[in-house]
Design a protein around this motif. Sequence first.
Motif, PDB file in Angstrom:
ATOM      1  N   ASP A 617       0.817  -1.216   0.000  1.00 18.77           N
ATOM      2  CA  ASP A 617       0.000   0.000   0.000  1.00 18.77           C
ATOM      3  C   ASP A 617       0.848   1.263   0.000  1.00 18.77           C
ATOM      4  N   SER A 618       2.100   1.135  -0.462  1.00 18.92           N
ATOM      5  CA  SER A 618       2.999   2.289  -0.520  1.00 18.92           C
ATOM      6  C   SER A 618       3.341   2.634  -1.963  1.00 18.92           C
ATOM      7  N   ARG A 619       3.576   3.909  -2.185  1.00 16.71           N
ATOM      8  CA  ARG A 619       3.917   4.391  -3.524  1.00 16.71           C
ATOM      9  C   ARG A 619       5.275   5.090  -3.470  1.00 16.71           C
ATOM     10  N   TYR A 620       6.137   4.799  -4.479  1.00 17.83           N
ATOM     11  CA  TYR A 620       7.481   5.358  -4.551  1.00 17.83           C
ATOM     12  C   TYR A 620       7.673   6.052  -5.900  1.00 17.83           C
ATOM     13  N   SER A 621       8.667   6.952  -5.960  1.00 10.05           N
ATOM     14  CA  SER A 621       9.091   7.554  -7.223  1.00 10.05           C
ATOM     15  C   SER A 621      10.402   6.902  -7.649  1.00 10.05           C
ATOM     16  N   GLU A 635      15.489   2.425 -11.537  1.00 12.41           N
ATOM     17  CA  GLU A 635      16.478   2.856 -10.556  1.00 12.41           C
ATOM     18  C   GLU A 635      15.812   3.786  -9.555  1.00 12.41           C
ATOM     19  N   GLY A 636      16.247   3.665  -8.280  1.00 18.42           N
ATOM     20  CA  GLY A 636      15.723   4.589  -7.282  1.00 18.42           C
ATOM     21  C   GLY A 636      15.348   3.967  -5.967  1.00 18.42           C
ATOM     22  N   LEU A 637      15.399   2.635  -5.837  1.00 21.32           N
ATOM     23  CA  LEU A 637      15.118   1.962  -4.575  1.00 21.32           C
ATOM     24  C   LEU A 637      16.325   1.115  -4.187  1.00 21.32           C
ATOM     25  N   LEU A 638      16.637   1.091  -2.917  1.00 24.24           N
ATOM     26  CA  LEU A 638      17.793   0.326  -2.449  1.00 24.24           C
ATOM     27  C   LEU A 638      17.412  -1.095  -2.065  1.00 24.24           C
ATOM     28  N   ASP A 639      18.230  -2.060  -2.536  1.00 26.57           N
ATOM     29  CA  ASP A 639      18.203  -3.442  -2.056  1.00 26.57           C
ATOM     30  C   ASP A 639      16.803  -4.053  -2.035  1.00 26.57           C
ATOM     31  N   LYS A 659       7.403  -8.443 -11.488  1.00 27.36           N
ATOM     32  CA  LYS A 659       8.155  -9.133 -10.446  1.00 27.36           C
ATOM     33  C   LYS A 659       9.635  -8.795 -10.626  1.00 27.36           C
ATOM     34  N   VAL A 660      10.316  -8.507  -9.527  1.00 29.70           N
ATOM     35  CA  VAL A 660      11.737  -8.190  -9.569  1.00 29.70           C
ATOM     36  C   VAL A 660      12.529  -9.462  -9.870  1.00 29.70           C
ATOM     37  N   ARG A 661      13.281  -9.444 -10.967  1.00 29.40           N
ATOM     38  CA  ARG A 661      14.076 -10.611 -11.370  1.00 29.40           C
ATOM     39  C   ARG A 661      15.566 -10.402 -11.122  1.00 29.40           C
ATOM     40  N   ARG A 662      16.027  -9.137 -11.139  1.00 33.80           N
ATOM     41  CA  ARG A 662      17.426  -8.820 -10.849  1.00 33.80           C
ATOM     42  C   ARG A 662      17.448  -7.597  -9.956  1.00 33.80           C
ATOM     43  N   SER A 663      18.378  -7.570  -8.997  1.00 33.84           N
ATOM     44  CA  SER A 663      18.454  -6.434  -8.087  1.00 33.84           C
ATOM     45  C   SER A 663      19.894  -6.241  -7.641  1.00 33.84           C
ATOM     46  N   GLU A 664      20.386  -5.016  -7.867  1.00 37.43           N
ATOM     47  CA  GLU A 664      21.749  -4.689  -7.457  1.00 37.43           C
ATOM     48  C   GLU A 664      21.787  -3.239  -7.018  1.00 37.43           C
ATOM     49  N   GLY A 665      21.975  -3.022  -5.722  1.00 34.38           N
ATOM     50  CA  GLY A 665      21.994  -1.664  -5.204  1.00 34.38           C
ATOM     51  C   GLY A 665      20.680  -0.961  -5.441  1.00 34.38           C
ATOM     52  N   PHE A 724      10.933   0.050   1.533  1.00 35.99           N
ATOM     53  CA  PHE A 724      12.202   0.305   0.847  1.00 35.99           C
ATOM     54  C   PHE A 724      12.623   1.769   1.010  1.00 35.99           C
ATOM     55  N   ILE A 725      13.921   1.996   0.829  1.00 35.44           N
ATOM     56  CA  ILE A 725      14.475   3.347   0.915  1.00 35.44           C
ATOM     57  C   ILE A 725      14.611   3.924  -0.489  1.00 35.44           C
ATOM     58  N   GLU A 726      14.064   5.126  -0.675  1.00 33.47           N
ATOM     59  CA  GLU A 726      14.188   5.794  -1.963  1.00 33.47           C
ATOM     60  C   GLU A 726      15.544   6.485  -2.071  1.00 33.47           C
ATOM     61  N   VAL A 727      16.102   6.491  -3.281  1.00 29.29           N
ATOM     62  CA  VAL A 727      17.400   7.098  -3.550  1.00 29.29           C
ATOM     63  C   VAL A 727      17.186   8.341  -4.397  1.00 29.29           C
ATOM     64  N   ASP A 728      17.855   9.417  -4.035  1.00 27.98           N
ATOM     65  CA  ASP A 728      17.766  10.656  -4.814  1.00 27.98           C
ATOM     66  C   ASP A 728      18.636  10.505  -6.058  1.00 27.98           C
ATOM     67  N   MET A 729      17.985  10.291  -7.221  1.00 29.86           N
ATOM     68  CA  MET A 729      18.713  10.045  -8.469  1.00 29.86           C
ATOM     69  C   MET A 729      19.090  11.335  -9.191  1.00 29.86           C
ATOM     70  N   SER A 730      18.770  12.469  -8.597  1.00 30.18           N
ATOM     71  CA  SER A 730      19.032  13.737  -9.281  1.00 30.18           C
ATOM     72  C   SER A 730      20.431  14.263  -9.044  1.00 30.18           C
ATOM     73  N   VAL A 731      21.244  13.576  -8.193  1.00 32.16           N
ATOM     74  CA  VAL A 731      22.607  14.040  -7.911  1.00 32.16           C
ATOM     75  C   VAL A 731      23.602  13.038  -8.455  1.00 32.16           C
ATOM     76  N   PRO A 732      24.879  13.438  -8.701  1.00 30.64           N
ATOM     77  CA  PRO A 732      25.894  12.522  -9.208  1.00 30.64           C
ATOM     78  C   PRO A 732      26.091  11.340  -8.283  1.00 30.64           C
ATOM     79  N   GLY A 733      26.621  10.253  -8.869  1.00 27.74           N
ATOM     80  CA  GLY A 733      26.744   9.003  -8.141  1.00 27.74           C
ATOM     81  C   GLY A 733      27.510   9.115  -6.846  1.00 27.74           C
ATOM     82  N   GLU A 734      28.658   9.830  -6.825  1.00 26.25           N
ATOM     83  CA  GLU A 734      29.468   9.877  -5.605  1.00 26.25           C
ATOM     84  C   GLU A 734      28.793  10.698  -4.511  1.00 26.25           C
TER      85      GLU A 734
END
Length: 741
Positions: A617-621, A635-639, A659-665, A724-734
């Motif tokens: 019942d949760s929604r993510y971006s 891309e945008g959710l961790l683990d 269904k999630v078939r592959r997941s990395e980071g 799940f934890i959302e990741v801010d994809m708007s900034v550079p990787g490092e």
Amino acid sequence: MGGLLSRFGGAPQKASPPEGEDAPLAPIRSSDVERRAGLLDSLEKSDLGWFWASDRAGRLIYLSGPAAERISESTESLLGTKISELFLDDKDAEDSSTQRPLKFQLAARNSLRPTIVKIERGGKTKWWEISGAPMLADGDAFSGYHGIARDVTATIASQRNAEKLSRYDSLTGLANRHRITHKLSATLSAFQVAKRSCATMLLDLDRFKQVNDTMGHPAGDELLKQVSQRLTRIVGDQGEIGRLGGDEFQILLPDVEDRAVLGELSERIIQMLSQPYSINGMRAVIGCSVGVAVAPFDGIESEELIKAADLALYAAKGGGRGQFRFYSSDLRDKASHRHQIEEDLRDALSKNELEMHFQPIVSADEHRVVCVEALMRWNHAERGMVSPADFIPVAEEVGIIRELGEWAINDVCQKVASWQSGICAAINVSAVQFASDNFFDIVKKALQNSGVDPSQIELEITESVFVGDIERALRMFRELKEIGVRLALDDFGTGYSSLSYLRDAPFDKIKIDQSFVRGCTEEGNNNGAIVSAVVSLAKALNMETVAEGVETKDELEAVVSFGAARIQGALFARAMPEQELRERLDKGALLFEPKGPEKYRSDRRTEFRKIGLIHEDSRYSVFLRNLSKTGAKIEGLLDVPIGTDIVLDLGGGQLAVAKVRRSEGFSQGVEFETALVSDGADGLCTRHRVSPYQIEAAGRPLGALNDLAVAAITGAMSKSPKAFIEVDMSVPGEQMAAQAY
């Protein structure tokens, strides 16, 4: 007649013979049965009205003789027939849907007000107007009906003919604009109550005007008749077809909202209507574009739905014609953008915003540039580069293409004349431009003014120039060849080609359309066989072949193995400004190395846009990175654990269960439960969408789909902890920071 009188409560009496003119007249009595009998007899024979009667079981026990004769029956053969089997409901009547069935009225033993019924006896169909009253026997028991009837066949036939003229197209026999519009409004109103869907298609014939202008209006009328016949065979009883006027058609498809079904039907219509037509011994080839909208998803009122389908149709025509499009909300923005393009395009030449770019065409063996294709580009002062896919269709539609085409021919001739390499340049010629009376003079004058060697100029012509006056086209080709220019047949095979074109037209080159190059390396794909066949045909006719749109190394290897002599595509180079090309030519840098993917992947498209992801019942971006019919990369959710069930909200009410078939980071690969389908624009879409009826049931007003409403019922307001934890994809990787919302 005595039988009728006995039924109606009297018995015949003998009349006294007259005894002379001076004999006293018989007194007038209200119960004079003899006069009544004569009057009723005369009425029956005059055909002004007839009588009928039934018993309490609903069987016919009397019918006037002239009435029986009118339907080629004898009274004796009809007696005992059930009234409900003799008098049939006229289901074709305009008020048939609101009128109670005759069987119901008879069963209720009500008085029959004047009612039109249909009688089908002896292979003939007649219409009568009947009325009647229930008769009561002793003790008020129902004993049957007594009634009258009259023949209204001629009146009904006249009314039906008038109705047909007012509701149906006189040329094709299809529903006219009035009827199809009324039918759509009535259908949407009824379906809204029943929570049902209804699709509508708008069709527009491509190149019909050319047929009408070159072959004459009678030929155009015959073509429209043949088009309507093909449409009727394709659609069958799935829906109703209407002709809106000119070369525009509309199709209503009740209870169809599956976009896989609608897409397949659209493609079949386009394919069948694009097949050649034989008209008075002449051959005509047209095309078809289709716009599709579905209620209640794209609109709940008829005007709203038609506007949506019209925007989809415009997008299909703007995409190159011969295509279909589904309506989507972003088409409204594109329509506004198109209007602005039309306004600005009129000033583009005077503001010097147009320029020619050139894409190299290389030899298959050495990868040395042997020719370049001149491609028009629009460098807008405020918006930057405007895609040719956006402005060329607009230029053709509003008539500016002739002016742009003349400018392009002059500009390219001037530039090629200044090159020292001696390579040739190919110039695209639109069918509208080619049909101009002064086209030959424009080309000849451009050659003379620039001083360019005519053999360095190649005109690329599409098969659409053969629509209509073929003799004029062939004559134009011969005149162009006489002044020394080269001719190429562009997009070969996409316009239902006739081999007679190749036999009679003096082409130097055939360009194999990229739609055949794409996928030619896939097992089971026939494109490779088509490419090989075209190459063999060209060799037999002493023509060069160019494989267009080569983007991967396996495609290059394939088309070379099939014998293509020239290669064009992003694998070697995209179109470049003239200055960049000139620098290469001056340096003698004529070799181009293939740089691109190793293999062609048919079903995956690169994306980069934000979408919604629903888990429980949760929604993510999240960000959509690429998309295929069977899955996607996000891309945008961790683990996120492998095997997790999710739903992707792709926008516009499109929810894809996955269904999630592959997941990395923060990256996941997902597989769809139901494959996506083509949206008609080289994109993908879901077969089904969230129904506005579902949104209405959740407490929101009924209306066309919008993303806010969909988000509101898919977890956007949930207060439960997110898994799940959302990741801010708007900034550079490092610098990427994971943050819980």
